[in-house]
Motif scaffolding. Sequence first.
Motif, PDB file in Angstrom:
ATOM      1  N   UNK A   1       0.842  -1.202   0.000  1.00  0.00           N
ATOM      2  CA  UNK A   1       0.000   0.000   0.000  1.00  0.00           C
ATOM      3  C   UNK A   1       0.876   1.251   0.000  1.00  0.00           C
ATOM      4  N   UNK A   2       1.948   1.236   0.775  1.00  0.00           N
ATOM      5  CA  UNK A   2       2.875   2.377   0.816  1.00  0.00           C
ATOM      6  C   UNK A   2       3.538   2.592  -0.539  1.00  0.00           C
ATOM      7  N   UNK A   3       3.952   1.509  -1.174  1.00  0.00           N
ATOM      8  CA  UNK A   3       4.568   1.607  -2.501  1.00  0.00           C
ATOM      9  C   UNK A   3       3.573   2.199  -3.497  1.00  0.00           C
TER      10      UNK A   3
ATOM     11  N   UNK B   1      10.871  14.212  -3.379  1.00  0.00           N
ATOM     12  CA  UNK B   1      11.987  13.816  -2.518  1.00  0.00           C
ATOM     13  C   UNK B   1      11.486  13.213  -1.208  1.00  0.00           C
ATOM     14  N   UNK B   2      10.428  13.770  -0.652  1.00  0.00           N
ATOM     15  CA  UNK B   2       9.840  13.191   0.568  1.00  0.00           C
ATOM     16  C   UNK B   2       9.301  11.792   0.267  1.00  0.00           C
ATOM     17  N   UNK B   3       8.624  11.654  -0.869  1.00  0.00           N
ATOM     18  CA  UNK B   3       8.073  10.349  -1.231  1.00  0.00           C
ATOM     19  C   UNK B   3       9.184   9.319  -1.405  1.00  0.00           C
ATOM     20  N   UNK B   4      10.284   9.717  -2.052  1.00  0.00           N
ATOM     21  CA  UNK B   4      11.409   8.793  -2.229  1.00  0.00           C
ATOM     22  C   UNK B   4      12.029   8.408  -0.889  1.00  0.00           C
ATOM     23  N   UNK B   5      12.114   9.366   0.029  1.00  0.00           N
ATOM     24  CA  UNK B   5      12.658   9.062   1.360  1.00  0.00           C
ATOM     25  C   UNK B   5      11.756   8.060   2.081  1.00  0.00           C
ATOM     26  N   UNK B   6      10.441   8.296   2.041  1.00  0.00           N
ATOM     27  CA  UNK B   6       9.505   7.379   2.701  1.00  0.00           C
ATOM     28  C   UNK B   6       9.619   5.986   2.117  1.00  0.00           C
ATOM     29  N   UNK B   7       9.566   5.897   0.797  1.00  0.00           N
ATOM     30  CA  UNK B   7       9.520   4.590   0.168  1.00  0.00           C
ATOM     31  C   UNK B   7      10.870   3.874   0.289  1.00  0.00           C
TER      32      UNK B   7
ATOM     33  N   UNK C   1      10.996   0.241   1.850  1.00  0.00           N
ATOM     34  CA  UNK C   1      11.541  -0.891   1.086  1.00  0.00           C
ATOM     35  C   UNK C   1      12.684  -1.583   1.828  1.00  0.00           C
ATOM     36  N   UNK C   2      13.560  -0.801   2.446  1.00  0.00           N
ATOM     37  CA  UNK C   2      14.638  -1.409   3.244  1.00  0.00           C
ATOM     38  C   UNK C   2      14.057  -2.224   4.398  1.00  0.00           C
ATOM     39  N   UNK C   3      13.033  -1.687   5.024  1.00  0.00           N
ATOM     40  CA  UNK C   3      12.379  -2.399   6.122  1.00  0.00           C
ATOM     41  C   UNK C   3      11.733  -3.685   5.621  1.00  0.00           C
ATOM     42  N   UNK C   4      11.113  -3.610   4.453  1.00  0.00           N
ATOM     43  CA  UNK C   4      10.485  -4.794   3.868  1.00  0.00           C
ATOM     44  C   UNK C   4      11.520  -5.893   3.615  1.00  0.00           C
ATOM     45  N   UNK C   5      12.656  -5.529   3.076  1.00  0.00           N
ATOM     46  CA  UNK C   5      13.720  -6.514   2.822  1.00  0.00           C
ATOM     47  C   UNK C   5      14.164  -7.157   4.135  1.00  0.00           C
TER      48      UNK C   5
END
Length: 174
Positions: free
Chosen positions: A123-125, A151-157, A161-165
């Motif tokens: 959902x976040x992606x 830039x904020x969106x890229x920071x969030x995602x 994504x790192x957390x997902x991995x």
Amino acid sequence: MTIEQLNIHLRIQYLCKAALALSIGVFGLLVASGNLIDYDSNWQFVRHVLAMDALEPWFDGAALQSRAVSDPFWQRLGYAAIIAGETACGLLCAAGGLLMLKAASGRGGLAWGKSLFTLGALAAILVWYFGFAVVGGEYFAMWASKWNGQMKAYAFIGFILLSLVYIRQAEQRD
């Protein structure tokens, strides 16, 4: 390593994953609730990006401006979809984190927790990558707008994504 040490080692990993999932869940819920409580501030952002009415003077994007959505109904529908996605992210990630916390206490739930977190990350992606970077950034040329949130969106995602991995990795048993 004894069985007891192994259990402690695994529970610490579950606890770390749970804390990470919960923090992302709280983030999603805070963003969604902020958009509801202070609806107008971020509504202005969405409205201007979709209407393409705040493009920088140096940008000559007349050909792209035919993509603009200026009908308030469709703009509000887009904003509602963003808030729904943020809410789904928050609820799913928090629920996943709670199940991982349950697993850390030795009562199971790790696989379901990881699955719920994965759905929340999806959902976040969809909100911050597809919605902001792809649709907002490229289709509506947000990169050339005074209302640029890429830039904020890229920071969030990136963080999500790192957390997902990390969360989807099998736990170390050594």
